[in-house]
Design a protein around this motif. Structure first.
Motif, PDB file in Angstrom:
ATOM      1  N   THR A  97      17.332 -13.692 -94.062  1.00 45.97           N
ATOM      2  CA  THR A  97      17.084 -12.627 -93.095  1.00 45.97           C
ATOM      3  C   THR A  97      15.782 -12.950 -92.388  1.00 45.97           C
ATOM      4  N   ILE A  98      15.675 -12.503 -91.144  1.00 48.83           N
ATOM      5  CA  ILE A  98      14.471 -12.740 -90.355  1.00 48.83           C
ATOM      6  C   ILE A  98      13.925 -11.398 -89.884  1.00 48.83           C
ATOM      7  N   GLU A  99      12.644 -11.209 -90.072  1.00 45.24           N
ATOM      8  CA  GLU A  99      11.999  -9.955 -89.686  1.00 45.24           C
ATOM      9  C   GLU A  99      11.002 -10.226 -88.567  1.00 45.24           C
ATOM     10  N   TYR A 100      11.119  -9.427 -87.512  1.00 43.61           N
ATOM     11  CA  TYR A 100      10.148  -9.448 -86.426  1.00 43.61           C
ATOM     12  C   TYR A 100       9.301  -8.180 -86.542  1.00 43.61           C
ATOM     13  N   ARG A 101       7.993  -8.367 -86.497  1.00 42.28           N
ATOM     14  CA  ARG A 101       7.097  -7.217 -86.694  1.00 42.28           C
ATOM     15  C   ARG A 101       5.980  -7.274 -85.654  1.00 42.28           C
ATOM     16  N   LEU A 102       5.743  -6.151 -84.997  1.00 42.12           N
ATOM     17  CA  LEU A 102       4.691  -6.067 -83.988  1.00 42.12           C
ATOM     18  C   LEU A 102       3.355  -6.430 -84.622  1.00 42.12           C
ATOM     19  N   ALA A 103       2.678  -7.439 -84.044  1.00 36.58           N
ATOM     20  CA  ALA A 103       1.437  -7.946 -84.634  1.00 36.58           C
ATOM     21  C   ALA A 103       0.223  -7.126 -84.239  1.00 36.58           C
ATOM     22  N   LYS A 128      -0.200  -6.171 -63.889  1.00 35.13           N
ATOM     23  CA  LYS A 128       0.704  -7.285 -63.618  1.00 35.13           C
ATOM     24  C   LYS A 128       1.519  -7.735 -64.822  1.00 35.13           C
ATOM     25  N   VAL A 129       1.083  -7.390 -66.023  1.00 38.17           N
ATOM     26  CA  VAL A 129       1.763  -7.935 -67.196  1.00 38.17           C
ATOM     27  C   VAL A 129       1.816  -6.920 -68.318  1.00 38.17           C
ATOM     28  N   PHE A 130       2.909  -7.011 -69.073  1.00 45.01           N
ATOM     29  CA  PHE A 130       3.070  -6.229 -70.296  1.00 45.01           C
ATOM     30  C   PHE A 130       3.387  -7.237 -71.381  1.00 45.01           C
ATOM     31  N   SER A 131       2.465  -7.421 -72.332  1.00 42.13           N
ATOM     32  CA  SER A 131       2.576  -8.512 -73.296  1.00 42.13           C
ATOM     33  C   SER A 131       2.456  -7.992 -74.718  1.00 42.13           C
ATOM     34  N   VAL A 132       3.320  -8.491 -75.586  1.00 41.33           N
ATOM     35  CA  VAL A 132       3.258  -8.144 -77.004  1.00 41.33           C
ATOM     36  C   VAL A 132       3.348  -9.425 -77.824  1.00 41.33           C
ATOM     37  N   GLU A 133       2.834  -9.368 -79.031  1.00 40.73           N
ATOM     38  CA  GLU A 133       2.906 -10.504 -79.953  1.00 40.73           C
ATOM     39  C   GLU A 133       3.566 -10.046 -81.239  1.00 40.73           C
TER      40      GLU A 133
END
Length: 273
Positions: free
Chosen positions: A27-33, A41-46
């Motif tokens: 399983t792979i988990e993506y979690r807001l860092a 001009k930009v909306f950026s998340v990691e």
């Protein structure tokens, strides 16, 4: 603005903090860092990535070097996966078991030529266990770690295998002849279908050296082209079968990464939709 930020935070948490299944492998988990970066001009998340396989949880190492994601231009979203993340995925998926088989035309189209080339290595010596016409048996074992290197417009996979050769003696028992160490470089391709990331590899080049011999000193450079052809036919398809498990990608703000344009940039695999 406060209302917009609260909405974005809620929507981001529900669409990026997700745990998804990689077939039966992991399983792979993506979690807001961290909090998103929002400008005019930009909306950026990691995102942080964690992969669970069995009882083991593997955290993708954080970036030590910041690589820029390409400009959005006419796209709504660009998603970058770091070299570390791709390496972790390959480590989990590319668990190739040792292969053992007789070198026959059914397995390898150049079987007869390879058998003759191996026999020719011992033509100048008295070697009662060396092959004449009988099929050879070989084992192919991956040793050490795989390494994915992502550069501008290309990605390569570097790995090492050991190939052991055996011949059948008069009693029918197999005797060890020699072992080769083969450094392999594969090219990697990526595609995304239905929000699933797929990888395939193709043979680029190999380097062959003699690791051990039970029949005295031999020169194995003459085998290089045949060994490359053997690995292309018998080993690479095994690797691609293991890689043919879709890696699910997140859908930030419900933007689906479906059939995106794909770019290899320095240190990063980028998808844009």
């Amino acid at each position: 603005m406060d209302i917009l930020l609260k909405f974005l935070k809620i929507d981001l948490l529900s669409t990026t903090n997700v745990i998804l299944t990689m077939g039966k492998v992991a399983t792979i988990e993506y979690r807001l860092a961290s909090a998103p970066l929002i400008t005019a001009k930009v909306f950026s998340v990691e995102l942080n990535i964690f992969i669970r396989t069995g009882s083991r949880i593997i955290a993708v190492p954080s970036r030590s070097i910041v690589y820029p994601v390409p400009s959005l231009k006419e796209n709504d979203l660009c998603f970058g996966m770091t070299e570390s993340a791709v390496n972790t995925i390959f480590f989990v998926l590319l668990q190739i078991p040792a292969l053992e088989f007789m070198i026959t035309p059914q397995i390898f189209s150049g079987a007869d030529e390879l058998t003759e080339a191996v026999a020719a290595l011992f033509a100048h010596t008295k070697c009662p266990k060396c092959p004449v016409k009988s099929p050879l048996k070989i084992t192919i074992t991956v040793v050490g770690d795989k390494l994915v290197v992502i550069e501008s417009k290309k990605a390569t996979v570097k790995l090492v295998v050991e190939i052991a050769f055996y011949s059948k003696g008069p009693t029918g028992a197999f005797s060890s002849l020699f072992v080769l160490k083969v450094n392999i470089i594969l090219s990697a391709q990526a595609s995304v279908h239905d929000c699933l990331l797929y990888f395939t590899v193709r043979m680029l080049s190999i380097d062959v050296v003699l690791l051990h011999s039970d029949v005295g000193p031999i020169e194995v450079s003459s085998l290089q082209k045949l060994i490359q052809a053997l690995l292309t036919e018998a080993f690479v398809p095994q690797a691609n079968e293991l890689l043919n498990i879709g890696v699910p990608l997140p859908s930030p703000l419900d933007i689906k990464l479906n059939y995106p344009s794909i770019h290899w940039t320095e240190g990063m695999l980028v998808f844009c939709v």
